[in-house]
Design a protein around this motif. Sequence first.
Motif, mmCIF file in Angstrom:
data_model
loop_
_atom_site.group_PDB
_atom_site.id
_atom_site.type_symbol
_atom_site.label_atom_id
_atom_site.label_comp_id
_atom_site.label_asym_id
_atom_site.label_seq_id
_atom_site.Cartn_x
_atom_site.Cartn_y
_atom_site.Cartn_z
ATOM 1 N N ALA A 81 0.840 -1.208 0.000
ATOM 2 C CA ALA A 81 0.000 0.000 0.000
ATOM 3 C C ALA A 81 0.871 1.253 0.000
ATOM 4 O O ALA A 81 0.561 2.236 -0.679
ATOM 5 N N ASN A 82 1.976 1.237 0.737
ATOM 6 C CA ASN A 82 2.881 2.392 0.762
ATOM 7 C C ASN A 82 3.483 2.645 -0.617
ATOM 8 O O ASN A 82 3.603 3.800 -1.046
ATOM 9 N N LEU A 83 3.837 1.588 -1.323
ATOM 10 C CA LEU A 83 4.356 1.751 -2.691
ATOM 11 C C LEU A 83 3.293 2.371 -3.592
ATOM 12 O O LEU A 83 3.602 3.224 -4.425
ATOM 13 N N SER A 84 2.047 1.959 -3.419
ATOM 14 C CA SER A 84 0.959 2.521 -4.219
ATOM 15 C C SER A 84 0.735 3.998 -3.915
ATOM 16 O O SER A 84 0.456 4.780 -4.822
ATOM 17 N N VAL A 85 0.868 4.371 -2.645
ATOM 18 C CA VAL A 85 0.748 5.790 -2.269
ATOM 19 C C VAL A 85 1.822 6.594 -3.003
ATOM 20 O O VAL A 85 1.540 7.650 -3.586
ATOM 21 N N ARG A 86 3.041 6.089 -2.995
ATOM 22 C CA ARG A 86 4.142 6.784 -3.686
ATOM 23 C C ARG A 86 3.860 6.895 -5.184
ATOM 24 O O ARG A 86 4.119 7.932 -5.794
ATOM 25 N N LYS A 87 3.302 5.845 -5.787
ATOM 26 C CA LYS A 87 2.989 5.880 -7.220
ATOM 27 C C LYS A 87 1.900 6.905 -7.526
ATOM 28 O O LYS A 87 2.005 7.636 -8.512
ATOM 29 N N VAL A 88 0.863 6.983 -6.697
ATOM 30 C CA VAL A 88 -0.215 7.950 -6.910
ATOM 31 C C VAL A 88 0.364 9.370 -6.935
ATOM 32 O O VAL A 88 0.096 10.152 -7.850
ATOM 33 N N PHE A 89 1.202 9.702 -5.947
ATOM 34 C CA PHE A 89 1.776 11.050 -5.902
ATOM 35 C C PHE A 89 2.799 11.276 -7.013
ATOM 36 O O PHE A 89 2.920 12.378 -7.540
ATOM 37 N N SER A 90 3.512 10.223 -7.405
ATOM 38 C CA SER A 90 4.452 10.322 -8.520
ATOM 39 C C SER A 90 3.718 10.690 -9.807
ATOM 40 O O SER A 90 4.172 11.541 -10.581
ATOM 41 N N ASP A 91 2.567 10.083 -10.018
ATOM 42 C CA ASP A 91 1.762 10.381 -11.210
ATOM 43 C C ASP A 91 1.207 11.804 -11.167
ATOM 44 O O ASP A 91 1.195 12.500 -12.175
ATOM 45 N N ILE A 92 0.751 12.239 -10.005
ATOM 46 C CA ILE A 92 0.156 13.573 -9.874
ATOM 47 C C ILE A 92 1.197 14.666 -10.098
ATOM 48 O O ILE A 92 0.971 15.625 -10.835
ATOM 49 N N PHE A 93 2.358 14.521 -9.453
ATOM 50 C CA PHE A 93 3.375 15.577 -9.503
ATOM 51 C C PHE A 93 4.425 15.356 -10.575
ATOM 52 O O PHE A 93 5.365 16.140 -10.698
ATOM 53 N N LYS A 94 4.283 14.283 -11.365
ATOM 54 C CA LYS A 94 5.211 13.998 -12.472
ATOM 55 C C LYS A 94 6.665 14.002 -11.988
ATOM 56 O O LYS A 94 7.529 14.691 -12.524
#
Length: 118
Positions: free
Chosen positions: A59-72
């Motif tokens: 779940a922590n990895l997914s949180v990082r991916k969500v923010f990575s996608d948002i902030f490019k």
Amino acid sequence: MASHSAIRLAAKSTKSALRCIYLQCSVKPGTNKQREGVVSISDTVIELCVAAQPKDGAANLSVRKVFSDIFKCPKSDIKIIQGLKSQEKTVSISGLEFRGDNEKCISRIREQLESAVE
């Protein structure tokens, strides 16, 4: 800015527009893949859903991916600095470029997050 705000900026370097931001998050793991992402933003917390289960850090990895996608930005610039085993997390994102005073920067960050709300 109060320490319980959903979006906070680290101290600004006078020589650079690169900033580190801190996001107070409430994460709901194990949701439907189509619901993954930011659900809502209040003054005190950013709510997001991730499809991954809270097992072995997925779940922590997914949180990082969500923010990575948002902030490019690369996932390596995103760290969970508090709440690794909790739904309540503090996420640090480094290396983002924002110019202007803190209020303008926070406003732009909030706009980016709001544009990602499903």
